[in-house]
Design an enzyme around this catalytic site. Structure first.
Site, mmCIF file in Angstrom:
data_model
loop_
_atom_site.group_PDB
_atom_site.id
_atom_site.type_symbol
_atom_site.label_atom_id
_atom_site.label_comp_id
_atom_site.label_asym_id
_atom_site.label_seq_id
_atom_site.Cartn_x
_atom_site.Cartn_y
_atom_site.Cartn_z
ATOM 1 N N ASP A 59 0.668 -1.303 0.134
ATOM 2 C CA ASP A 59 -0.041 0.046 0.151
ATOM 3 C C ASP A 59 0.804 1.287 0.046
ATOM 4 O OD1 ASP A 59 -2.591 -1.290 -0.078
ATOM 5 O OD2 ASP A 59 -2.432 -1.518 2.312
ATOM 6 N N ASP A 74 -9.713 -6.682 3.520
ATOM 7 C CA ASP A 74 -8.142 -7.401 3.120
ATOM 8 C C ASP A 74 -8.341 -8.461 3.595
ATOM 9 O OD1 ASP A 74 -7.313 -4.888 2.465
ATOM 10 O OD2 ASP A 74 -6.792 -4.339 4.263
ATOM 11 N N ASP A 87 -5.092 -4.465 7.026
ATOM 12 C CA ASP A 87 -5.571 -4.200 8.119
ATOM 13 C C ASP A 87 -7.307 -3.924 8.404
ATOM 14 O OD1 ASP A 87 -6.241 -1.945 6.840
ATOM 15 O OD2 ASP A 87 -4.921 -0.521 8.006
ATOM 16 N N ARG A 92 -16.669 13.023 -0.689
ATOM 17 C CA ARG A 92 -15.337 13.278 -0.751
ATOM 18 C C ARG A 92 -14.990 14.735 -0.348
ATOM 19 N NH1 ARG A 92 -12.279 10.960 -5.506
ATOM 20 N NH2 ARG A 92 -14.037 11.906 -6.597
ATOM 21 N N PHE A 128 -16.754 15.041 6.608
ATOM 22 C CA PHE A 128 -16.361 14.285 5.471
ATOM 23 C C PHE A 128 -17.075 13.109 5.296
ATOM 24 C CE2 PHE A 128 -13.960 11.041 3.459
ATOM 25 C CZ PHE A 128 -13.432 11.629 2.411
#
Length: 718
Positions: free
Chosen positions: A312, A560, A556, A387, A382
């Site tokens: 990443d 994933d 994490d 976005r 947010f």
């Protein structure tokens, strides 16, 4: 648990070696039943019993034993037993390391008193309860200086928690509703209300202990393969020695059985047979010293075979906290207008990026007069869908930023708490000012007009590897903010090391292509995927594996987990979700994604160590052969003395070879425990280097060692 717990210390080789418990454990392992798992050393112990029997009653072994050589047989038997003991000592030392790891973790699991919250009717009271009596779903109160009794999820409050005993990270971690706190950590500020998420037997620490303790049991595929080779060599040498014994008896060559046994033991790959288990287990322990817990030795071994590393960008290649470095106005607007707008839109933004915007604006002197009205403002929090984030300011009175306060502490203390989330884009009143910042393409959707140079400006910032953030005031684009990614120290060198070893790094990032390309170019990565989603990891892992490549990755999040589960090496972050930690075969207690590179390096070192010791062990046989063969038939065939190239004494040659064979095992234990010195280079380069050092060295060192021992024995014997 004491009020001032101390950091667990890593186990040391010297303390382990002098530990009475370790020495006793090594003696207990001399039990033949225990040695069945190590065929080579099991056979060596069998030869000890045979030679010991020869010393007790030589006539039973006529004509290959002599009653006048009982003392000699005792000496040979003791050396053989010592050889086996050195092997069990290596095992005991490696296992002690693993046990020390588990003990250091278990020390964090001591029972503490907790403040359980019990509701009776409309009254909530606090009941002091042992941590071992807490159950999943219980509510607990965590106050300043309290030790967190068990894993839990924060429901109310914001506070700082010290997790240094668990992760090694000295900086306190901010915990807010929705965050997890780990049993054994300590609250150092404020008060939290939390819900217990596990039963005592299923805590994070308990799981880590199980992972460490179970890591020593299963054998890795490479260990199994090496063991098969050792068994094959043992079978070949067994046939040879038995044939020589039969030939000696048939032709009446007067070869003593003890000499044949000495040749047999010296030809066996006893060095690698003795050290093989400890090499694998010590690899797991070295991982823990880097605050990484492996669920099995197989995971460490596979790391050494890695062909592809999926990285990443954020957190692995960059530190993850982008910093505002420049306010760029568009059209007729000024830098001051952009700075003031950035200040206002970031007042309620607690992200590192948001704080950097306020810091830059304040340092440049762009403190807006509308600051007085922020106390009654409407916050646009947010949202992943829009976005964007920002603020709508109405007429009213508020407060002024205290002079000289650049830290933002007063801002955080005095600001108004906002209510439910409001997405940007609501109707703007005549007496209102709306400031919105966000991704350029998201801002274009809500702006009334787009400046002609806007796209070129955004692309220019992205092409330099930075992140553009657009700002609007009442739906009019007034400028762009440059956010800069900070590369992690030494990341370029680590990427280069990975590539030198023939491993292909692949970078994933959610950034747009231009930004991704710039960062990838800066660190030397040729392959990257921009605008990637977490689920893309699974596709990449399975695609690479379909082409028979070994894949390592980090993760994490819950999304994933599928990729971590199928990856050959899956490193989960301690700060990640439970699903990710369960799916991975390694967990990093410090939650540092860049450690995936360290894992691969350590895996390579483990494989190189095993290969080096195997090469050295087999090469040793050449010198031992020339030490013993000349004395086997010296009585009946004196012409064979020409093979005694070392010039050994005929009575001491066998003892010299056996003593060297035994002594080399403890001398190599530190190498097995710490691993060979490893410098990233090509696979062929590593092979040639190890062949020269441990192959040629494995031939030369025994010649020197056996000769020196022979000289010492001759001097002692007069």
């Amino acid at each position: 648990m004491s009020s001032k717990p101390t950091r667990p210390t890593s186990p040391r080789f010297r303390s382990n070696l002098t530990s009475t418990k370790t020495l006793l454990d090594s003696l207990v392992r001399l039990n033949p039943v225990s040695l069945l798992a190590n065929p080579v050393m099991f056979i060596v112990e069998l030869t000890f019993f045979i030679v010991a029997a020869m010393a007790i009653y030589p006539p039973a072994f006529y004509p290959v034993a002599n009653s006048t050589m009982r003392i000699y047989y005792v000496e040979v038997a003791l050396i053989l037993l010592t050889t086996v003991w050195f092997s069990t000592l290596a095992d005991a030392l490696a296992e002690t390391q693993a046990k020390n790891t588990a003990t250091s973790l278990r020390s964090l699991e001591s029972e503490v008193q907790s403040k359980k919250m019990v509701t009776e009717g409309d009254v909530r009271r606090i009941v002091t309860t042992p941590s071992t009596a807490l159950r999943k779903g219980d509510l607990i109160l965590l106050e300043k200086n309290d030790v967190v009794p068990i894993d839990a999820e924060v429901l109310e409050g914001i506070g700082m928690v010290d997790e240094s005993l668990l992760t090694g990270e000295s900086t306190p971690v901010r915990k807010a509703p929705g965050d997890e706190v780990i049993g054994g950590s300590r609250v150092i500020s404020d008060t939290l209300t939390a819900r217990v998420t596990v039963n005592p037997e299923d805590t994070y620490i308990s799981e880590m202990i199980r992972l460490v303790e179970s890591s020593k049991r299963p054998r890795t595929p490479n260990e199994v393969a090496v063991t098969i080779v050792l068994i094959g060599l043992t079978a070949v040498f067994t046939i040879i020695v038995v044939a020589l014994l039969g030939l000696s008896v048939t032709l009446d060559l007067a070869v003593d059985l003890s000499v044949l046994i000495a040749l047999y033991v010296c030809l066996l790959p006893t060095t690698i047979g003795a050290l093989l288990p400890s090499i694998g287990l010590s690899g797991v322990s070295r991982l823990y010293q880097r605050k990484i817990v492996a669920k099995s030795g197989r995971a460490v071994e596979r790391a050494g075979d890695t062909d592809v590393i999926i990285l990443d960008k954020t957190g692995t290649i960059t530190v993850g906290n982008r910093q505002a470095v420049e306010f760029i106005p568009v059209s007729s607007h000024t830098e001051k207008e952009v700075g003031e707008a950035a200040f206002l839109s970031s007042w309620h933004d607690d992200t590192p990026e948001g704080r950097s915007l306020i810091r830059l604006a304040y340092e440049d002197g762009f403190v807006p007069r509308e600051l007085n009205a922020l106390g009654v403002s409407e916050v646009y929090e947010f949202s992943a869908s829009t976005r964007t984030s920002g603020v709508k300011i109405s007429q009213g009175t508020g407060f002024m930023l205290p002079k000289g306060d650049k830290s933002g502490r007063e801002r955080g203390r005095l600001r108004r708490k906002f209510e439910a989330h409001q997405e940007a884009g609501s109707v703007i009143g005549e007496d209102e000012i709306e400031i919105i910042k966000g991704a350029p393409d998201a801002i274009k959707k809500i702006a009334r007009s787009i400046p002609s140079n806007f796209d070129a400006l955004v692309d220019g910032i992205s092409s330099q590897g930075d992140t553009p953030l657009a700002v609007t005031r009442n739906r009019e684009v007034i400028g762009v903010i440059r956010l800069k990614d900070v590369l992690k120290p030494g990341i370029r060198e680590k990427i280069l090391s990975v590539k030198v070893m023939g491993i292909r790094p692949v970078m994933l990032t959610g950034d747009q292509p231009l930004t991704a390309k710039s960062i990838a170019t800066e660190v030397g990565i040729d392959e990257y995927r921009p605008e990637a989603k977490p689920e893309d990891k699974y596709d990449i892992v399975t695609r690479e594996q379909a082409e028979t490549r070994v894949v390592a990755m980090i993760g994490d999040g819950t999304n994933d987990a599928p990729a971590l589960a199928v990856a050959d090496v899956g490193l989960a972050m301690n700060s990640g979700t439970q699903a990710a930690k369960e799916a991975a075969n390694m967990v990093d207690l410090e939650s540092n994604p860049a450690k995936i590179i360290e894992v691969v390096m350590l895996g390579k070192q483990l494989l190189m160590t095993r290969g080096a010791v195997t090469t050295f062990s087999i090469a040793n046989d050449v010198a031992k052969y020339f030490a013993i063969v000349p004395v086997m038939f010296a009585t009946t065939h004196p012409e064979l003395k020409v093979l005694n190239i070392l010039g050994l004494g005929l009575n001491t040659a066998v003892l010299s070879a056996l003593i060297f064979n035994a002594a080399i095992i403890p001398l190599l234990i530190p190498l097995a425990m710490k691993g060979i010195r490893f410098k990233p280079t090509s696979t062929m380069g590593l092979f040639i280097k190890n062949a020269l050092i441990y192959g040629a060295g494995g031939i030369i060192v025994p010649f020197i060692g056996i000769k020196l021992i022979d000289i010492a024995l001759l001097s002692i014997g007069g």
